[in-house]
Design a protein around this motif. Structure first.
Motif, PDB file in Angstrom:
ATOM      1  N   TRP A 133       0.831  -1.201   0.000  1.00  0.00           N
ATOM      2  CA  TRP A 133       0.000   0.000   0.000  1.00  0.00           C
ATOM      3  C   TRP A 133       0.869   1.257   0.000  1.00  0.00           C
ATOM      4  N   VAL A 134       1.904   1.256   0.857  1.00  0.00           N
ATOM      5  CA  VAL A 134       2.830   2.388   0.934  1.00  0.00           C
ATOM      6  C   VAL A 134       3.482   2.623  -0.429  1.00  0.00           C
ATOM      7  N   GLN A 135       3.882   1.561  -1.096  1.00  0.00           N
ATOM      8  CA  GLN A 135       4.498   1.693  -2.418  1.00  0.00           C
ATOM      9  C   GLN A 135       3.514   2.253  -3.450  1.00  0.00           C
ATOM     10  N   ARG A 136       2.256   1.774  -3.420  1.00  0.00           N
ATOM     11  CA  ARG A 136       1.257   2.288  -4.362  1.00  0.00           C
ATOM     12  C   ARG A 136       1.021   3.781  -4.157  1.00  0.00           C
ATOM     13  N   LYS A 137       1.062   4.192  -2.894  1.00  0.00           N
ATOM     14  CA  LYS A 137       0.798   5.598  -2.565  1.00  0.00           C
ATOM     15  C   LYS A 137       2.061   6.464  -2.603  1.00  0.00           C
ATOM     16  N   GLY A 138       3.223   5.814  -2.620  1.00  0.00           N
ATOM     17  CA  GLY A 138       4.484   6.569  -2.617  1.00  0.00           C
ATOM     18  C   GLY A 138       4.782   7.219  -1.275  1.00  0.00           C
ATOM     19  N   ILE A 139       4.248   6.667  -0.199  1.00  0.00           N
ATOM     20  CA  ILE A 139       4.421   7.251   1.136  1.00  0.00           C
ATOM     21  C   ILE A 139       5.862   7.068   1.597  1.00  0.00           C
ATOM     22  N   GLY A 140       6.480   8.158   1.988  1.00  0.00           N
ATOM     23  CA  GLY A 140       7.849   8.124   2.491  1.00  0.00           C
ATOM     24  C   GLY A 140       8.907   8.044   1.409  1.00  0.00           C
ATOM     25  N   ALA A 157      14.081   2.032   1.316  1.00  0.00           N
ATOM     26  CA  ALA A 157      14.270   1.957   2.773  1.00  0.00           C
ATOM     27  C   ALA A 157      13.345   2.938   3.493  1.00  0.00           C
ATOM     28  N   ALA A 158      13.156   4.122   2.922  1.00  0.00           N
ATOM     29  CA  ALA A 158      12.267   5.115   3.535  1.00  0.00           C
ATOM     30  C   ALA A 158      10.816   4.619   3.514  1.00  0.00           C
ATOM     31  N   MET A 159      10.417   3.973   2.421  1.00  0.00           N
ATOM     32  CA  MET A 159       9.063   3.422   2.350  1.00  0.00           C
ATOM     33  C   MET A 159       8.898   2.269   3.336  1.00  0.00           C
ATOM     34  N   GLN A 160       9.933   1.457   3.489  1.00  0.00           N
ATOM     35  CA  GLN A 160       9.881   0.365   4.468  1.00  0.00           C
ATOM     36  C   GLN A 160       9.702   0.927   5.873  1.00  0.00           C
TER      37      GLN A 160
END
Length: 199
Positions: A133-140, A157-160
């Motif tokens: 989900w974070v990757q789809r949204k580009g969060i971080g 690493a920031a997304m993780q």
């Protein structure tokens, strides 16, 4: 994975005075009642689909209804949300669920209780879902000069790190409810009752 389907049912029992009042034109009246129940199902599904949060569309696409079913003098339609996480979106989890579910009518509290504590999967799977989900949204994520998500190791690493922080927050606090089925059911039920009185 076990699927925990969220299901709401509207039921009519054609008995007593109503049965006597419609006996002369029974088939025509019952046909109108069936039409109203089916309209209720279609309208409730459409509204629930508009109200539900959308990421990839799985939740929205899993909302459906069964046309009128008959058991003796009872007629009903079921509104079904066939994803394993529908109840957690509808009612929330942990403290959010406790606060929200307490405001619902008894039949909906019972439905929420059926899903309490039935989360499936491992912690690793949970974190993987959050990471996707974070990757789809580009969060971080780090951004390139053109504004796109960077594919660098630092960006990953920031997304993780963002995914772990979000997962920890969810485990500690829960997820806020995003009701979609109950508001649709409630609004269309009022319309159904009014239309049945007219019939």
């Amino acid at each position: 994975h076990t699927s925990y389907t969220l299901m709401a049912r509207i039921t009519l029992d054609i008995t007593g005075n109503l049965k006597g009042a419609i006996s002369k034109r029974r088939e025509k009246v019952l046909s109108k009642i069936d039409d109203e129940l089916n309209t209720f199902g279609i309208s409730t599904v459409a509204m629930a689909q508009r109200l539900c949060p959308v990421d990839e569309g799985h939740l929205r696409n899993s909302i459906s209804f069964t046309p009128v079913k008959k058991e003796g003098s009872t007629r009903y339609v079921d509104i079904v949300v066939a994803t394993d996480y529908a109840a957690y979106v509808e009612f929330g989890t942990r403290k959010f669920a406790a606060n929200y579910v307490a405001t619902l009518p008894q039949e909906w509290r019972a439905m929420a209780a059926e899903h309490k504590g039935k989360a499936g999967g491992t912690l690793s799977e949970f974190i993987q879902r959050i990471m996707a989900w974070v990757q789809r949204k580009g969060i971080g994520a780090h951004k390139t000069k053109s504004g796109n998500v960077s594919t660098s190791k630092n960006s990953y690493a920031a997304m993780q790190q963002a995914a772990y922080a979000i997962a920890l927050n969810i485990l500690q606090n829960g997820v806020k409810q995003q009701p979609f089925l109950y508001p649709a059911f409630r609004k269309n039920r009022k319309r159904l009752i009014s239309n049945l009185k007219n019939i």
